[in-house]
Enzyme design. Structure first.
Site, PDB file in Angstrom:
ATOM      1  N   ILE A 241       0.844  -1.194   0.000  1.00 36.10           N
ATOM      2  CA  ILE A 241       0.000   0.000   0.000  1.00 36.10           C
ATOM      3  C   ILE A 241       0.885   1.252   0.000  1.00 36.10           C
ATOM      4  O   ILE A 241       0.630   2.196  -0.735  1.00 36.10           O
ATOM      5  CB  ILE A 241      -0.936   0.010   1.243  1.00 36.10           C
ATOM      6  CG1 ILE A 241      -1.728  -1.302   1.376  1.00 36.10           C
ATOM      7  CG2 ILE A 241      -1.874   1.225   1.210  1.00 36.10           C
ATOM      8  CD1 ILE A 241      -2.627  -1.652   0.242  1.00 36.10           C
ATOM      9  N   GLY A 242       1.912   1.232   0.839  1.00 33.97           N
ATOM     10  CA  GLY A 242       2.831   2.377   0.873  1.00 33.97           C
ATOM     11  C   GLY A 242       2.356   3.507   1.767  1.00 33.97           C
ATOM     12  O   GLY A 242       2.575   4.684   1.465  1.00 33.97           O
TER      13      GLY A 242
ATOM     14  N   ASN B 216       5.809   2.785  14.240  1.00 28.71           N
ATOM     15  CA  ASN B 216       6.074   1.884  13.125  1.00 28.71           C
ATOM     16  C   ASN B 216       7.472   2.145  12.588  1.00 28.71           C
ATOM     17  O   ASN B 216       7.711   3.127  11.895  1.00 28.71           O
ATOM     18  CB  ASN B 216       5.014   2.130  12.036  1.00 28.71           C
ATOM     19  CG  ASN B 216       5.168   1.191  10.850  1.00 28.71           C
ATOM     20  OD1 ASN B 216       6.046   0.336  10.830  1.00 28.71           O
ATOM     21  ND2 ASN B 216       4.307   1.354   9.862  1.00 28.71           N
TER      22      ASN B 216
ATOM     23  N   CYS C 189       7.780  -0.573   8.343  1.00 24.88           N
ATOM     24  CA  CYS C 189       7.041  -0.695   7.080  1.00 24.88           C
ATOM     25  C   CYS C 189       8.025  -1.009   5.955  1.00 24.88           C
ATOM     26  O   CYS C 189       8.959  -0.254   5.707  1.00 24.88           O
ATOM     27  CB  CYS C 189       6.284   0.590   6.741  1.00 24.88           C
ATOM     28  SG  CYS C 189       5.432   0.445   5.157  1.00 24.88           S
TER      29      CYS C 189
ATOM     30  N   LYS D 202       6.743  -1.218  17.178  1.00 22.26           N
ATOM     31  CA  LYS D 202       6.433  -2.377  16.331  1.00 22.26           C
ATOM     32  C   LYS D 202       7.679  -2.784  15.554  1.00 22.26           C
ATOM     33  O   LYS D 202       8.216  -2.010  14.770  1.00 22.26           O
ATOM     34  CB  LYS D 202       5.292  -2.043  15.366  1.00 22.26           C
ATOM     35  CG  LYS D 202       4.840  -3.254  14.551  1.00 22.26           C
ATOM     36  CD  LYS D 202       3.533  -2.965  13.822  1.00 22.26           C
ATOM     37  CE  LYS D 202       3.011  -4.196  13.093  1.00 22.26           C
ATOM     38  NZ  LYS D 202       1.704  -3.928  12.463  1.00 22.26           N
TER      39      LYS D 202
ATOM     40  N   ILE E 108       4.870  -9.414  14.839  1.00 23.11           N
ATOM     41  CA  ILE E 108       5.777  -8.893  13.833  1.00 23.11           C
ATOM     42  C   ILE E 108       5.045  -8.061  12.779  1.00 23.11           C
ATOM     43  O   ILE E 108       3.850  -8.245  12.583  1.00 23.11           O
ATOM     44  CB  ILE E 108       6.508 -10.069  13.095  1.00 23.11           C
ATOM     45  CG1 ILE E 108       5.488 -10.992  12.420  1.00 23.11           C
ATOM     46  CG2 ILE E 108       7.401 -10.833  14.029  1.00 23.11           C
ATOM     47  CD1 ILE E 108       6.104 -12.082  11.536  1.00 23.11           C
ATOM     48  N   ASN E 109       5.787  -7.168  12.140  1.00 16.96           N
ATOM     49  CA  ASN E 109       5.279  -6.548  10.930  1.00 16.96           C
ATOM     50  C   ASN E 109       5.427  -7.582   9.804  1.00 16.96           C
ATOM     51  O   ASN E 109       5.786  -8.728  10.050  1.00 16.96           O
ATOM     52  CB  ASN E 109       6.077  -5.266  10.628  1.00 16.96           C
ATOM     53  CG  ASN E 109       5.263  -4.270   9.805  1.00 16.96           C
ATOM     54  OD1 ASN E 109       4.543  -4.668   8.879  1.00 16.96           O
ATOM     55  ND2 ASN E 109       5.379  -3.002  10.112  1.00 16.96           N
TER      56      ASN E 109
ATOM     57  N   GLY F 219      -0.553 -13.701  11.260  1.00 19.44           N
ATOM     58  CA  GLY F 219      -1.315 -14.842  10.747  1.00 19.44           C
ATOM     59  C   GLY F 219      -2.326 -15.448  11.691  1.00 19.44           C
ATOM     60  O   GLY F 219      -2.716 -16.600  11.522  1.00 19.44           O
TER      61      GLY F 219
END
Lengths: 256, 313
Positions: free
Chosen positions: B77-78, B132, B135, B170, B196-197, B249
């Site tokens: 997505i960014g 964050n 990313c 994160k 996790i990211n 997950g």
């Protein structure tokens, strides 16, 4: 923008038929969503074989409120649609919907223009406005215009074009559009199909002074406006989401 | 099970934040919460971690932004978002009435930007700030801070200096030594660690010989990353004192239980929100049933209870 009401529902397959090579029509028993659906909205279908983390967005084609069923059309393009095509009568999917904003229902006598799978969401409009719409449909060849029989009960006039001239006029929908809108008094144009077709028709509709709506398609994960997979640029620079702000937009909003 | 019984089993507290359930939503997978209001009871979520927010609006990446993979998905997505000012002025007043714990995920292009974001979010309506530094889909910031312990510590210190809110950092799994990262941010003052990211991944279209994603690479999430996430939570839990929010997950209560056993005090549901938008409520009910079956009084009784096989002499 407030989102229309939506639900998730277990839906059983009532019918599944290959209507053209790799193109399927599926009918689902889904009373709650059938009741809520408006023309041009879509659903997110979850295939329950454990192989798919993402739902597949599909336009609602026809609703039968008495029986609580709606139909979808899809082309096999990947593993998800292939698995969908293997489902038989009585098997279940989970459906999230109805999603997004559909077509403006205030038109009295609109011209619908569609090509390929874009003819699926337009069918919901033809059905809801029974007798009020004409349909101009384009395809590569006669085989791609199997849609005629599905539109026949709902539309007044059907105009066909094929790229190879095997049925109807030889050429594209854009070739015949200017003449068609001269011959009859339409109050709007609703178009869904390949982007080049939508841009072309939108430009011609503007020239003819007709309001025009287009229905866009994008890959999406949530279908709810949360994941931002389906963001698009609009003419005034604002970002919009196909799933939530669309899939139907006024042409001048998205095509410069 | 009665609602009261379920509430008693699941209620928890993290750094002073009272939570109805230990289940949060993963940033970027649940919007601002409001998008799911028709489908799930937002007041029953432990907290909503809103979409990654930056100082200025970001339009995100061009081209295809998602792809399905076996047991998961890729996204690039960014960090598309309207920017912190629009969030504070328009979004926040709109989502406040839902009564959720609102945790804002922030991403900066520099250490100073993280500090400015933290300062702007130091307001009563916000429960906590999630930093964050992981990313994988943006060039500046993000992962640059998430793969270097010193840089991660610098960001953490800057955020802590600008807010009294609990600060969650994160972490990215795209590192060789996750424990070093966790220790660095803990020493710099992080109140909690979430992990996790996504894992950096890629998919190629064999028909066109081109990358499927517009950004070429993207972040992998979903059940396929769960074993990596559980392993990292377990390793980090043994090395730090601060609470851990585990994610990666989680689709079912059993998945969540693995994270609690490994040492997570809370969990976040991410990709599952796309598969089933009612996931958070469903997992909460399933988790309460699991706790009852195992004769536990509260979710805290499950945290870190992993039993290792006895070592042979």
């Amino acid at each position: 923008m407030i989102l229309p009401e939506k639900v998730t529902e277990a839906a059983s397959v009532i019918a599944q038929q290959e209507v053209a090579p790799d193109v399927f029509r599926m009918e689902l028993s889904s009373p709650a969503i059938t009741e809520l659906a408006k023309p041009g909205q879509f659903v997110q279908v979850r295939i329950l074989n454990g192989d798919h983390i993402l739902r597949r967005p599909l336009g609602i084609a026809e609703c039968d409120r008495t029986r609580g069923t709606f139909s979808l059309f899809y082309r096999i393009v990947g593993s998800g649609t292939r698995d969908l095509s293997l489902l038989v009568h009585g098997e279940n999917v989970n459906v999230l919907g109805p999603l997004g904003h559909g077509f403006d229902v205030s038109f009295q006598h609109p011209l619908l223009v569609g090509g390929g799978m874009g003819l699926s969401p337009l069918l919901s409009y033809a059905q809801a406005k029974r007798g009020a719409c004409d349909i101009l449909m384009g395809g590569k060849n006669a085989g791609e215009l199997f849609w005629q029989s599905f539109y026949a009960p709902y539309v007044e006039k059907t105009i066909l074009t094929t790229d190879d001239g095997s049925l109807g006029s030889h050429g594209f929908t854009t070739t015949v559009f200017p003449d068609i809108v001269k011959q009859e008094t339409y109050d709007g144009v609703l178009v869904c199909g390949p982007e080049i077709m939508m841009r072309g028709i939108a430009r011609l509709a503007k020239a003819a002074g007709l309001p025009c709506q287009v229905s866009l398609e994008k890959r999406m994960a949530c279908g709810l406006g949360a994941c931002l997979s389906c963001s698009i640029d609009t003419v005034n620079g604002a970002r919009k989401k196909v799933c939530k702000d669309g899939p139907v937009f006024w042409a001048e909003e998205v095509f410069a | 099970m009665t609602d009261a019984r379920e509430a008693a089993l699941l209620a928890t507290e993290l750094c002073g934040i009272k939570m109805q359930t230990p289940i949060l939503t993963g940033s970027g997978t649940f919007g601002f919460g409001e998008e799911f209001a028709d489908l799930t009871d937002l007041s029953r979520i432990g907290g909503v971690v809103v979409k990654g927010t930056t100082l200025k609006p970001r339009r995100g990446n061009d081209g295809v932004r998602i792809a399905e993979t076996p047991a998961g998905m890729l996204n690039c997505i960014g960090l598309e978002n309207p920017g912190i000012e629009v969030f504070l002025q328009k979004t926040l007043p709109r989502i406040r009435p839902y009564g959720m714990n609102i945790i804002v995920n922030v991403s900066g292009g520099s250490v100073e930007e993280y500090g400015l974001l933290a300062q702007k979010l130091d307001i009563p309506e916000i429960a906590a700030i999630e930093v964050n530094i992981s990313c994988p889909n943006v060039k500046e910031g993000g992962i640059v801070f998430g793969t270097d312990p010193d840089a991660a510590a610098a960001v953490t210190k800057e955020v802590k200096a600008h807010t009294k809110k609990p600060v969650i950092v994160k972490l990215s799994p795209n590192v060789t030594d996750i424990v070093a990262m966790a220790k660095a941010v803990e020493a710099a003052g992080a109140d909690m660690i979430s992990l996790i990211n996504t894992l950096l991944g890629m998919q190629i279209d064999t028909k066109t010989w081109k990358p499927v994603l517009g950004n070429i690479t993207g972040g992998l999430s979903g059940p396929c990353v769960k074993p990596v996430a559980v392993r990292m939570v377990w390793q980090v839990a043994q090395a730090v004192q601060v609470p851990i929010i585990g994610m990666g997950g989680i689709m079912t209560a059993e998945d969540a239980v693995e994270f609690f056993l490994a040492g997570a005090s809370a969990i976040a549901v991410g990709t599952a929100n796309f598969t089933d938008p009612t996931s958070t409520a469903r997992i909460a009910s399933e988790l309460a049933a699991y706790l009852e079956q195992h004769h536990l009084e509260n979710i805290r009784d499950l945290v870190g209870r992993l039993e290792l096989p006895a070592k042979e002499e």
